[in-house]
Scaffold this motif. Sequence first.
Motif, mmCIF file in Angstrom:
data_model
loop_
_atom_site.group_PDB
_atom_site.id
_atom_site.type_symbol
_atom_site.label_atom_id
_atom_site.label_comp_id
_atom_site.label_asym_id
_atom_site.label_seq_id
_atom_site.Cartn_x
_atom_site.Cartn_y
_atom_site.Cartn_z
ATOM 1 N N ALA A 1 -29.014 54.936 2.842
ATOM 2 C CA ALA A 1 -29.020 55.582 4.299
ATOM 3 C C ALA A 1 -28.745 57.077 4.119
ATOM 4 O O ALA A 1 -29.469 57.941 4.929
ATOM 5 C CB ALA A 1 -28.241 54.866 5.291
ATOM 6 N N ALA B 1 -34.643 54.392 2.983
ATOM 7 C CA ALA B 1 -33.557 53.578 3.505
ATOM 8 C C ALA B 1 -33.873 52.200 3.177
ATOM 9 O O ALA B 1 -32.805 51.380 2.997
ATOM 10 C CB ALA B 1 -33.465 53.807 5.000
ATOM 11 N N GLN C 1 -21.671 48.777 6.052
ATOM 12 C CA GLN C 1 -22.911 48.092 5.596
ATOM 13 C C GLN C 1 -22.546 48.113 4.001
ATOM 14 O O GLN C 1 -21.520 48.717 3.596
ATOM 15 C CB GLN C 1 -24.103 49.057 5.735
ATOM 16 N N ALA D 1 -26.652 63.321 6.910
ATOM 17 C CA ALA D 1 -25.833 61.863 7.296
ATOM 18 C C ALA D 1 -24.244 62.564 7.533
ATOM 19 O O ALA D 1 -24.101 63.481 7.111
ATOM 20 C CB ALA D 1 -25.528 61.129 6.154
#
Length: 306
Positions: free
Chosen positions: A223, A125, A215, A233
């Motif tokens: 991420a 990340a 983001q 995710a």
Amino acid sequence: MRIVFAGTPDPAVPSLRRLLDSRHEVAAVVTRPDAAAGRGRSVRRSPVGQLADEHGIPVLTPHKPAEPEFVAALRDLAPDCCPVVAYGALLPPEILEIPAHGWINLHFSLLPAWRGAAPVQAAIAAGDEITGASTFRIEKGLDTGPVFGVVTERIGVTDTAGELLTRLADSGAALLEQTLDGVEDGTLQAIPQPADGVSYAPKITVDAARVRWDQPALAVGRAIRAVTPFPGAWTTVAGTRLKLGPVELVEEALPEGQLDVRKSGVLVGTATTAVRLGQVQPQGKRAMAAVDWARGARPASGTVAE
């Protein structure tokens, strides 16, 4: 040496397997109690416990390592050293003192970077290019003990946490065996960690794995890879949760979170350029290509993922 190995999940298995084939005697294994797993939620032995059972090694499964019965059992086993890989519970001071050579942990980062429960996920990340594994002597602090040795590993631009951890579990197993050999021979001394470069990697919750489309695309991609395959995710589309696999960065721009469904794929906007979705998994259904999901779900034009 006579050792008692502590570990629980799949990444700990290569280390136990390597130590079973080493010059050291595995007197027993400590692992987390059997727990419900899988879609059927059947109670299963941990991967480390299963391997120990296959080799006829005694298995201890305390709910808490501070339990008097476990402490007494460990004293009776009289280990020279206790190697640890992803055991999953804090070790109380009263058991740290039992083995003459202490408890030696294999941690999947280059300490003092990424102390804590999720070092591999944190490294991906953060966009780190290099990570690795360290062996260190456990003391009272969180991953603060002196380090015996390290191995390094380059992080690929498409690496998921699962892929990277698999490689580190294998190279780390060799490091752990070499560390135990050196400790027994008296040829290896632990070196205190430097005060600079400390960072922390707390456990990743399901809520923390929710994608933030505000983001930049690069951060979104990292991420998602950092939590693949676990906890995975996710985002919501029209109120329905959608689990996401790794995505591809593209040059086009879209508003943050907005979907653009095409024959060639499904794009989602971020704070910079868009990303193309790969595999997705609607709640309660199997994983599938994003275009197949969109063909059935038919998200309306301008739908925004949240």
